[in-house]
Design a protein around this motif. Structure first.
Motif, PDB file in Angstrom:
ATOM      1  N   TYR A 112     -38.401 -26.463  29.589  1.00  0.00           N
ATOM      2  CA  TYR A 112     -37.223 -27.336  29.580  1.00  0.00           C
ATOM      3  C   TYR A 112     -37.373 -28.387  30.671  1.00  0.00           C
ATOM      4  O   TYR A 112     -38.229 -28.301  31.558  1.00  0.00           O
ATOM      5  CB  TYR A 112     -35.957 -26.515  29.813  1.00  0.00           C
TER       6      TYR A 112
ATOM      7  N   LYS B  79     -27.437 -33.844  26.989  1.00  0.00           N
ATOM      8  CA  LYS B  79     -27.922 -32.703  26.225  1.00  0.00           C
ATOM      9  C   LYS B  79     -29.404 -32.492  26.533  1.00  0.00           C
ATOM     10  O   LYS B  79     -30.166 -33.461  26.665  1.00  0.00           O
ATOM     11  CB  LYS B  79     -27.746 -32.925  24.725  1.00  0.00           C
TER      12      LYS B  79
ATOM     13  N   ASN C 153     -32.857 -29.718  25.482  1.00  0.00           N
ATOM     14  CA  ASN C 153     -33.365 -28.607  24.682  1.00  0.00           C
ATOM     15  C   ASN C 153     -34.231 -27.686  25.530  1.00  0.00           C
ATOM     16  O   ASN C 153     -35.077 -28.145  26.305  1.00  0.00           O
ATOM     17  CB  ASN C 153     -34.195 -29.121  23.504  1.00  0.00           C
TER      18      ASN C 153
ATOM     19  N   THR D 267     -35.484 -23.376  19.517  1.00  0.00           N
ATOM     20  CA  THR D 267     -34.886 -24.205  20.577  1.00  0.00           C
ATOM     21  C   THR D 267     -33.420 -23.858  20.756  1.00  0.00           C
ATOM     22  O   THR D 267     -32.747 -23.406  19.814  1.00  0.00           O
ATOM     23  CB  THR D 267     -35.013 -25.702  20.265  1.00  0.00           C
TER      24      THR D 267
ATOM     25  N   GLU E  62     -29.938 -25.730  22.599  1.00  0.00           N
ATOM     26  CA  GLU E  62     -29.393 -26.932  23.233  1.00  0.00           C
ATOM     27  C   GLU E  62     -28.359 -26.550  24.277  1.00  0.00           C
ATOM     28  O   GLU E  62     -27.429 -25.786  24.006  1.00  0.00           O
ATOM     29  CB  GLU E  62     -28.750 -27.852  22.189  1.00  0.00           C
TER      30      GLU E  62
END
Length: 810
Positions: free
Chosen positions: A340, A347, A349, A360, A362
């Motif tokens: 990450y 935002k 992922n 993934t 979020e």
């Protein structure tokens, strides 16, 4: 009789002690009793004096009666008896008075027909009638009066009622025997005693029979389970599987549940499942295949889904679901890696990798916030002369953010301070609304020396006393040649423990000077206790406490000195209670102090551990096993005990109950629960005196004793309170069922056939008149025939009047 006295027209003569009299016509009171026929006296009282008057009481005459209050029961079943409970009659007398009576009458009635009917009530020769309603009898209960031929069944077979008879009990006390017309309900699937429920016209009774077990000899799998192939590590699924049970009587039974299984699916290949049912086993071969992973997904988000920029991802609480090629899934809580970038707000992922498969997640990344500041590097200048300006050259601030990161700045702040006073001063540093402080030193102009410019008032001291600077003045000499006189602010150091000349060192702002004084010796002449210690009473076994005690020392120069320490306490003994002396030694002098030693005593006891058992059946004994009490003494000591206690309780009544725990006169209360005892069985421990009867006779329980067995282990013998159910209409061995408190037992008695004799006149309401014998042969033959017919008729009448089933309640 029963009426009131009427004094109309009566006059009294009053006699006085002067010989005179007086007549009065009012003012008196009367007392009398007209409840009995005959002569009666009326007592007349006037101002404390009494006289009597004789009158005649005559009897009243009854003229008629009537029902003034109906009996409680106004409807009767055909063939039952009239019940006059609650009925009242009003008696009407010839003097116009009435009287209510609640007994003393006779009644005549016929309740053999359904409908309205009159009851004739007679009282002292007078009659009246009461109309009541007679209703048809109805069935109230049924009972098995003759058991079926078969009373033992193999589990799973059908009930056979061949030979069974039922007795029907009506609400008027009559009975009837039937041999068909019922339905039965039962369950013979379990071994042991079983009840057959028999229903007849909406009424039920039960019959207890024995169900015996069939014996199992082997088992086999008669139908394989739906699933015969398993992925390694999964559980065996027996859905759809059926077992055939083989019994020693040649019968079989198919079951779909009730077995246990044993297997090992940890290895790929053929595997045996061992199936066990009631001690018998068989095996089933299945195939075990390897599982393979096809994809992963986040099935439970981590606890934290929002991060401050620059912080680390936290996978706490996250779960992954692994999907295998056979459609099965598995949840894992660790074992993955993550990738990450939380350097930007917005935002972001998180890439999660597990055994080569990725998914993934979020999350939100929010901006970091300033939480505090601190001075991480002081300015070059940290000391200022009073009145100067602050110089922040060289200072650095460290900024602390909520994501755990820091930042160093060298400008951008504001500073507030006051250097007008000598000493420590605080500079307040403010940066973007957050503040911190810096402490610097403000120094005065330079002092170079001090001197005593005026001696203190007192220049001679007794050894060991304190220096007194009252009246002393110092002159301060500064490096600019100026001076200043001060009368306070210095410190002194000296030693007056030796007689002679002594120097007092006087210090002011780091500079010192000396003053010479004279120290004279003091002599101690006596000591006394000027203040007793706070504690003058002790519990035996405790230690003496001299806190608060003060000694006054008397010196030969007339001075005294109070000391609060420095003495020695002599030996003492607080092992026995009473008055005792404490010896106090100081400077070679001794004084004594009398204190009181009290016997230690119990202040209270507490239940600090409840017993193992806190629920009892009524009538049982308390069990103290596991109980502990703590004894608290008034000398601060405690003691834990597990025995030596006494217990008072009463478990005779169900509900919450208190157990009083006593130890040496001190009590504590323990609350326990007492549950009601339950009657589990009854047993006839003494048979009734009569065990042989004639058919249609009444059961006699005289002399019978029943022992009641309760679930608390107690027993009780009773001779009354039971009910008995029996049928003596047929000769032979007959069962008497005895019930008490809903629990039943029974025993067998002998019923003999009745001897059938012609009914003698006067023996029954229904009489059979037989002819008298004649003189000739024809009359004799006719007489024999008629006597036989009479005997048969008498038997029919007696059987008709006898009940088939009778119940007696003691």
């Amino acid at each position: 009789e029963g009426t009131e006295f009427d004094d109309t027209g009566m006059e009294l003569t009053l006699y006085y002690d002067n010989g005179t009299t007086e007549t009065v016509t009012t003012g008196w009171t009367t007392e009398y009793d007209f409840s009995k026929v005959g002569k009666a006296n009326v007592t007349i009282t006037y101002k404390g004096f009494t006289t009597t008057l004789g009158v005649n009481v005559i009897a009243k005459s009854l003229t008629s009666i009537s029902v003034s209050k109906n009996p409680a029961k106004m409807e009767y079943i055909e063939g039952t008896q009239f019940d006059d409970t609650g009925m009242e009659l009003t008696l009407h007398y010839n003097n116009g008075t009435t009287e209510t009576v609640t007994d003393g009458w006779t009644t005549d009635y016929d309740f053999s027909k359904v409908g309205k009917t009159n009851v004739t009530i007679t009282y002292k020769g007078f009659t009246t009638t009461l109309e009541v309603n007679v209703i048809a009898k109805s069935l109230v209960s049924i009972s098995v009066s003759k058991n079926p031929n078969k009373m033992e069944y193999i589990e799973g077979t059908e009930f056979d009622d061949t030979g069974m008879e039922l007795t029907l009990h009506y609400n008027n006390g009559t009975t009837e025997t039937v041999m068909t017309g019922w339905t039965t309900d039962y369950d013979f699937s379990k071994v042991g005693k079983a009840n057959v429920t028999i229903t007849y016209q909406g009424f039920t009774t039960t019959l207890e029979v024995d169900v015996i077990a069939k014996s199992l000899v082997s088992i086999s799998v008669s139908k394989n389970p739906n699933k015969m192939e398993y992925i390694e590590g999964t559980e065996f699924d027996d859905a759809g599987m059926e077992l055939t049970l083989h019994y020693d009587n040649g019968t079989t039974e198919t079951v779909t549940t009730g077995w246990t299984t044993e297997y090992d699916f940890s290895k790929v290949g053929k595997a045996n499942v061992t199936i066990t049912y009631k001690g018998f086993t068989t095996t089933l071969e299945v195939n075990v295949i390897a599982k393979s992973l096809t994809s992963i997904s986040v099935s439970k988000n981590p606890t934290k889904m929002e991060y401050i920029e620059g912080t680390e991802f936290d996978d706490t609480g996250m779960e992954l679901t692994l999907l295998y090629n056979n459609g099965t899934t598995e949840t894992v809580t660790d074992g993955w890696t993550v990738d990450y970038d939380f350097s930007k707000v917005g935002k972001a992922n998180v890439t999660i990798t597990y055994q080569g498969f990725t998914t993934t997640l979020e999350v939100d990344v929010i901006a970091k916030s300033l939480t505090s500041i601190s001075i991480s590097k002081n300015p070059t200048k940290m000391e200022y002369i009073e009145g100067m300006e602050f110089d922040d050259t060289g200072m650095e601030l460290t900024l602390y953010y909520d994501n755990g990161t820091t930042e160093t700045v060298t400008d951008g702040w504001t500073a507030e301070y006051d250097f007008s006073n000598v000493g420590k001063a605080h500079v307040t540093i403010t940066y973007k609304g957050f503040t911190t402080t810096l402490e610097v030193n403000v120094i005065a102009k330079s002092l170079v020396s001090i001197s005593v410019s005026k001696n203190p008032t007192k220049m001679e001291y007794i050894e060991g006393t304190e220096f007194d600077d009252a009246g002393m003045e110092l002159t301060l000499h500064y490096d600019n040649g100026t001076t200043e006189i001060v009368t306070t602010g210095w410190t002194t150091e000296y030693d007056f423990s030796k007689v002679g000349k002594a120097n007092v060192t006087i210090t002011y702002q780091g500079f010192t000077t000396t003053l010479e004084v004279n120290v004279v010796a003091k002599s101690l002449t006596s000591i006394s206790i000027s203040k007793n210690p706070t504690k003058m009473e002790y519990i035996e076994g405790t230690e003496f406490d001299d806190a608060g005690m003060e000694l006054t020392l008397l010196y030969d120069n007339g001075t005294t000195e109070t000391v609060t320490t420095g003495w020695e306490i002599g030996e003492y003994d607080f092992s026995t209670h009473g008055k005792t002396e404490i010896t106090v030694n100081y400077g070679g002098f001794t004084v004594t102090l009398e204190v009181t030693v009290l016997a230690k005593g119990i202040e209270r006891i507490e239940i600090t551990r409840r017993p193992d058992k806190t629920e009892y059946v009524e009538g049982t004994e308390f069990d103290p096993k596991g109980i502990e009490i703590t004894v608290y003494y008034n000398n601060g000591m405690t003691e834990i005990l597990t025995d030596g206690m006494e217990f008072a309780y009463n478990f005779d009544v169900a509900g919450e109950s208190e157990v009083t725990v006593s130890y040496q006169g001190y009590d504590a209360v323990l609350t326990v629960n007492v549950i009601a005892k339950t009657l589990t069985r009854i047993e006839i421990t003494k048979m009734p005196e009569k065990t042989e009867y004639t058919e249609n006779g009444e059961f006699d329980g005289s002399g019978m004793e029943i022992t009641l067995y309760y679930d608390n282990g107690t027993t009780e013998t009773v001779t009354e309170g039971w009910t008995a159910e029996y049928d003596f209409s047929v000769s032979g061995q007959r069962e008497v069922k005895v019930s008490y408190g809903g629990v039943e037992t029974g025993f067998t008695v002998t019923v003999k056939a009745a001897s059938h004799q012609p009914v003698k006149p006067g023996e029954d309401d229904e009489k059979v008149d037989c002819p008298q014998t004649g003189d000739d042969d024809l009359s004799f033959v006719l007489m024999l025939v008629m006597l036989s017919l009479c005997g048969m008729l008498a038997l029919i009448v007696s059987r008709k009047k006898a009940g088939l089933t009778k119940t007696r309640k003691n």
